[in-house]
Design a protein around this motif. Structure first.
Motif, PDB file in Angstrom:
ATOM      1  N   THR A 318      46.972  41.203  34.140  1.00 40.36           N
ATOM      2  CA  THR A 318      45.755  41.681  34.988  1.00 40.36           C
ATOM      3  C   THR A 318      45.187  42.709  33.905  1.00 40.36           C
ATOM      4  O   THR A 318      44.097  43.064  34.191  1.00 40.36           O
ATOM      5  CB  THR A 318      46.022  42.282  36.295  1.00 40.36           C
ATOM      6  N   ARG A 321      41.052  42.128  30.885  1.00 37.47           N
ATOM      7  CA  ARG A 321      39.700  42.858  30.707  1.00 37.47           C
ATOM      8  C   ARG A 321      39.713  44.023  29.982  1.00 37.47           C
ATOM      9  O   ARG A 321      39.057  44.317  28.908  1.00 37.47           O
ATOM     10  CB  ARG A 321      38.976  43.473  32.216  1.00 37.47           C
ATOM     11  N   GLU A 322      40.906  44.814  29.924  1.00 37.41           N
ATOM     12  CA  GLU A 322      41.613  46.101  28.918  1.00 37.41           C
ATOM     13  C   GLU A 322      41.560  45.395  27.640  1.00 37.41           C
ATOM     14  O   GLU A 322      40.947  45.957  26.682  1.00 37.41           O
ATOM     15  CB  GLU A 322      42.747  46.541  29.339  1.00 37.41           C
ATOM     16  N   ARG A 325      38.120  44.381  26.233  1.00 36.61           N
ATOM     17  CA  ARG A 325      37.222  45.578  26.074  1.00 36.61           C
ATOM     18  C   ARG A 325      37.442  46.293  24.785  1.00 36.61           C
ATOM     19  O   ARG A 325      36.943  46.621  23.762  1.00 36.61           O
ATOM     20  CB  ARG A 325      37.197  46.625  27.205  1.00 36.61           C
ATOM     21  N   LEU A 414      32.626  37.983  36.886  1.00 30.89           N
ATOM     22  CA  LEU A 414      31.485  38.582  37.820  1.00 30.89           C
ATOM     23  C   LEU A 414      32.224  39.856  38.312  1.00 30.89           C
ATOM     24  O   LEU A 414      33.535  39.779  38.590  1.00 30.89           O
ATOM     25  CB  LEU A 414      31.151  37.829  38.768  1.00 30.89           C
ATOM     26  N   PHE A 415      31.342  40.789  38.828  1.00 32.78           N
ATOM     27  CA  PHE A 415      32.000  42.101  39.139  1.00 32.78           C
ATOM     28  C   PHE A 415      31.324  42.428  40.674  1.00 32.78           C
ATOM     29  O   PHE A 415      31.208  43.446  41.416  1.00 32.78           O
ATOM     30  CB  PHE A 415      31.829  43.104  38.294  1.00 32.78           C
ATOM     31  N   THR A 416      30.421  41.277  41.093  1.00 34.03           N
ATOM     32  CA  THR A 416      29.598  41.604  42.374  1.00 34.03           C
ATOM     33  C   THR A 416      30.251  41.314  43.512  1.00 34.03           C
ATOM     34  O   THR A 416      29.853  41.783  44.617  1.00 34.03           O
ATOM     35  CB  THR A 416      28.427  40.854  42.253  1.00 34.03           C
ATOM     36  N   MET A 417      31.195  40.604  43.699  1.00 32.83           N
ATOM     37  CA  MET A 417      32.075  40.099  44.738  1.00 32.83           C
ATOM     38  C   MET A 417      33.171  41.101  44.959  1.00 32.83           C
ATOM     39  O   MET A 417      34.142  41.207  44.327  1.00 32.83           O
ATOM     40  CB  MET A 417      32.669  38.712  44.526  1.00 32.83           C
ATOM     41  N   ARG A 418      33.085  42.198  45.794  1.00 33.00           N
ATOM     42  CA  ARG A 418      33.750  43.137  46.123  1.00 33.00           C
ATOM     43  C   ARG A 418      35.373  42.597  46.484  1.00 33.00           C
ATOM     44  O   ARG A 418      35.219  41.270  47.203  1.00 33.00           O
ATOM     45  CB  ARG A 418      33.678  44.238  46.790  1.00 33.00           C
ATOM     46  N   GLN A 419      36.332  43.082  46.014  1.00 31.26           N
ATOM     47  CA  GLN A 419      37.783  42.663  46.907  1.00 31.26           C
ATOM     48  C   GLN A 419      38.395  41.502  46.329  1.00 31.26           C
ATOM     49  O   GLN A 419      39.264  40.834  46.939  1.00 31.26           O
ATOM     50  CB  GLN A 419      37.641  42.710  48.279  1.00 31.26           C
ATOM     51  N   MET A 420      37.581  40.752  45.373  1.00 32.58           N
ATOM     52  CA  MET A 420      38.252  39.500  44.801  1.00 32.58           C
ATOM     53  C   MET A 420      37.736  39.438  43.189  1.00 32.58           C
ATOM     54  O   MET A 420      36.654  39.702  43.197  1.00 32.58           O
ATOM     55  CB  MET A 420      37.608  38.517  45.363  1.00 32.58           C
ATOM     56  N   GLU A 421      38.818  39.159  42.474  1.00 23.90           N
ATOM     57  CA  GLU A 421      38.486  38.802  40.952  1.00 23.90           C
ATOM     58  C   GLU A 421      37.556  37.600  40.869  1.00 23.90           C
ATOM     59  O   GLU A 421      38.372  36.490  41.663  1.00 23.90           O
ATOM     60  CB  GLU A 421      39.808  38.774  40.294  1.00 23.90           C
TER      61      GLU A 421
END
Lengths: 497, 497
Positions: A318, A321-322, A325, A414-421
């Protein structure tokens, strides 16, 4: 054999392998002193390439043309027999299935040179080329029936648990009994290696070639050669193999466990690979982990300019992304634990957990790697020797691969769907994964002007169940409250962009 | 009521609550100006304690004696009625089940003041005291039948998803309609809170009291009071509750989500709690997590001297050792996802996963926390309101608690058993957990001079299966190759140390 340039092939397809061969001197350390070059020209494009000594007085030079049309070349060498030859050939269109070498597309993704996107689905068979013929045949057959389009494999033989037998042959002259002359290569070994790389090429599989590894432990000594011998080895293998479009350079496996090498050594070796490869094949380096702190690893700085992408061993996928970045490059977690039941912690997770890790990495815009480590009566374990696959995760990985390859080309995390990667294209396409989370329903926030359809995906059962309604705006999607579920939402009429 | 000192109790058990009560003025802001003290003396031991105003002209002062014998006291105040009272009482031995307040034993563990070791097995019912009587009765009954010996609970009411109703009463004078006078407390509310703390005490449950939280969102305003009102609140609750031995001070829940407060505020509030609590009850502060980076949390610096232990929200419980190394204090992961099926990612893991996380933390010398978030027709969710437990993890947590409480007193995380996270005493006692790893066998490296017996523990089925042989030296233990298994190895004749 002593073919003249006019006996060389007159046609080679784009990203194919053009080769010229000459006879020359056998004496005076030709592996070091048999230096010769060719300059290939096509319009304003000019590429310089090195040749190599193939034993028995045979000198070869290989070239991978990257554009169609007529290429002219001239050779240069301090060795009379190799100097001043000229010739030309026609580079034709790539044949079906030949998309060229894999390159980095952006900070998250790969693509083939022809623009086709490439999602790595790798497996690991470290020492498969060192096994008896019969095992190698089964390895190739297993790969042909698998979802894998990349394989991690070592050049040097491996001396490790479940992998203690001598290899069928060695990269150098000599023997375990007499020792090895690490300044004189064994061309037959490399020819065999090249044959296996071509077998992989025929299957559309990238050879993620591990140039150094610590699993020698001084038995043959290839893990502790002098710096100049490491360099000679790199120059030689780069001259031999760079013209194969499916080669990736994996500088090392668990580099930090090679206690004889310092960070400066790795930097130097990377620099050589970058300079000596005319085609810029992908370059990476893979770290080890500590027994009790899998999360505190000694990562090579993947931000260094000669590293093309992150090749990571870590038990927490998981963190994709770190790492992106941190390094700004695509992330491949080549080792995130293997499906199996050996006593080692890195090799005894379930097929469900292996599948889960592939999905966790994928929806974050990264890629997990596969390995299989089931105990075997004859000690034939896929991760070390190849042979036959026994696990249940490859079928699920194939299922994931099909779903990922259906994604729009411009998909990103995407980061717009909350509660789901979620991976996809904003407003048009969403592929999410819930992992260990098992909500009874999901609240989707969709464009109120759009009409969407959703599919509930069971990543283990490999089922895709359409939600029986058209969705728009903020809506609730009922879910089976169980782990390992994914959700795909697609716009019915894609916005023309 | 206006009891004189000689009407006060003449006997109080060790760590019990001694209280004196006087009548005094009702005017002139007694909550701020009604300052009075008492100095308690027992031999060379001297403890200064503050009293508080309980409304209707009643002033109370409470004291928790920490040693047996005769205690003398004298009161002092600028208020005539409260000044110069003297008296004494006898502190008797603690009664059965009274081990005193929980303290930090070492950098990994807790113990009661009488030396008995304490392993926190906490649950979370944030707003349980704010629910109707009938729900509170069921909460207490559920706790009585549960393995939990700690509960996280808020003083202020909660305004959040699945928890939007008004509380039965408020800590301040006023109402949602008229607003609240945050300078005048509601003694009846605090008396009720004290009653619930006593109910928990009777069950041997520590009240991990959350002093501030962000789940008000301006609805009542208790999350955004002036600094002086925050301070007044702390002074008041410390004077009222410090004499209860089962109180812990949890400075905040998700402190970093309280955007009205700065880091200096938290430091100031911590300093007040440390100074105003004569008994040094445990002090901690709990962080929030970000939606897409559960691993990148804004942790308060638990190394600060007023923090007694780490109270952490994190979704990776395997980091216990990292936090202990960083802060040098016991680690309680109060929030590591909850068993349930709500749409929020923090509240929809399986009972198996919840159980797994308790074991993962435990064998690393840390402690996970429980919460339950199953959708409920009336929205009665344990994590918010208490009531009735529906999940399957508490039974498994009870099983783990029994096993942990059988550990030798001097158990610590060990690093000598490879391939298994282990807690125990070197050479004598090993408790390991394999988690997602499912080896077919384990190679134990035991003292060759010793004789050991092993038990294979199924953490979900709650079975303990003895290995039918005596073990010694390096030996192989066959295991069922499935996840969630633990292994306990005990020396037959413990070495006398």
């Amino acid at each position: 054999m002593n073919n003249r340039p006019d006996e060389a092939p007159t046609e080679v397809e784009r990203w194919g392998k053009f080769e010229i061969v000459f006879q020359g001197p056998e004496e005076n350390d030709p592996y070091r002193n048999g230096v010769w070059f060719a300059v290939f020209t096509c319009g304003e494009r000019v590429v310089g390439v090195k040749g190599f000594y193939d034993g028995n007085g045979t000198y070869r030079l290989r070239f991978m043309p990257d554009r169609t049309g007529r290429w002219d070349y001239v050779t240069a060498s301090g060795i009379r027999e190799l100097h001043g030859h000229t010739g030309s050939f026609i580079c034709t269109e790539a044949s079906a299935g030949n998309h060229g070498p894999v390159q980095v597309k952006d900070e998250a993704h790969f693509r083939y040179a022809d623009g086709t996107s490439y999602h790595p689905f790798g497996t690991t068979c470290y020492a498969w080329i060192h096994q008896p013929e019969e095992v190698r045949r089964r390895t190739i057959a297993s790969l042909a029936g698998s979802p894998f389009n990349k394989i991690r494999m070592t050049v040097f033989p491996k001396n490790y648990s479940f992998n203690a037998s001598d290899p069928v042959d060695f990269p150098y002259e000599g023997s375990p009994e007499t020792g090895f002359d690490v300044q004189r290569f064994n061309p037959a070994f490399f020819a065999r290696l090249e044959g296996h790389i071509e077998e992989l090429l025929a299957l559309g599989i990238e050879a993620d070639l591990i140039l150094f590894h610590p699993y020698d432990k001084g038995r043959w000594g290839f893990d502790r050669m002098m710096a100049e011998d490491d360099d000679r080895y790199l120059h030689y293998i780069l001259a031999r193999l760079s013209a194969y479009r499916n080669v990736w350079w994996a500088m090392a496996n668990e580099y930090d466990f090679m206690t004889e090498k310092k960070m400066e050594d790795w930097d130097r070796l990377f620099a050589i690979v970058k300079v000596e490869d005319p085609y810029g094949h992908l370059r990476s380096i893979h770290n080890g982990t500590r027994m009790y702190e899998p999360q505190s690893v000694v990562m090579y700085d993947h931000g260094k300019e000669w590293v093309t992408h992150c090749s990571i061993q870590h038990w927490d996928v998981t963190l994709v992304r770190e790492w992106r970045r941190l390094y700004g490059k695509p992330v491949v977690i080549d080792e995130c634990l293997y499906e199996g039941n050996v006593p080692f912690r890195w090799g005894n997770i379930t097929a469900e957990e292996m599948t889960h890790r592939f999905w966790e990495a994928a929806v974050r815009g990264g890629y997990a790697g596969h390995g299989e480590t089931y105990l075997h009566p004859e000690g034939e374990i896929w991760w070390a020797k190849g042979g036959t696959l026994h696990g249940e995760s490859p079928a699920r990985i194939a299922f994931l691969r099909r779903i990922l390859e259906e994604l729009p080309e411009n998909s990103t995390p995407l980061f717009t769907m909350r509660q789901m990667e979620t991976l996809g294209v904003e407003g048009e396409y969403y592929l999410g994964y819930f992992g260990i989370h098992r909500p009874a329903y999901f609240v989707a926030t969709l464009d109120e002007m759009g009409a969407y359809r959703a599919d509930i995906i069971d990543t283990w059962e490999m089922t895709v169940t359409p939600v029986d309604e058209t969705l728009s705006g903020t809506c609730i999607i009922q879910l089976p409250a169980k782990p390992g579920m994914a959700l795909r939402i697609r716009r019915l009429q894609p916005v023309s962009s």
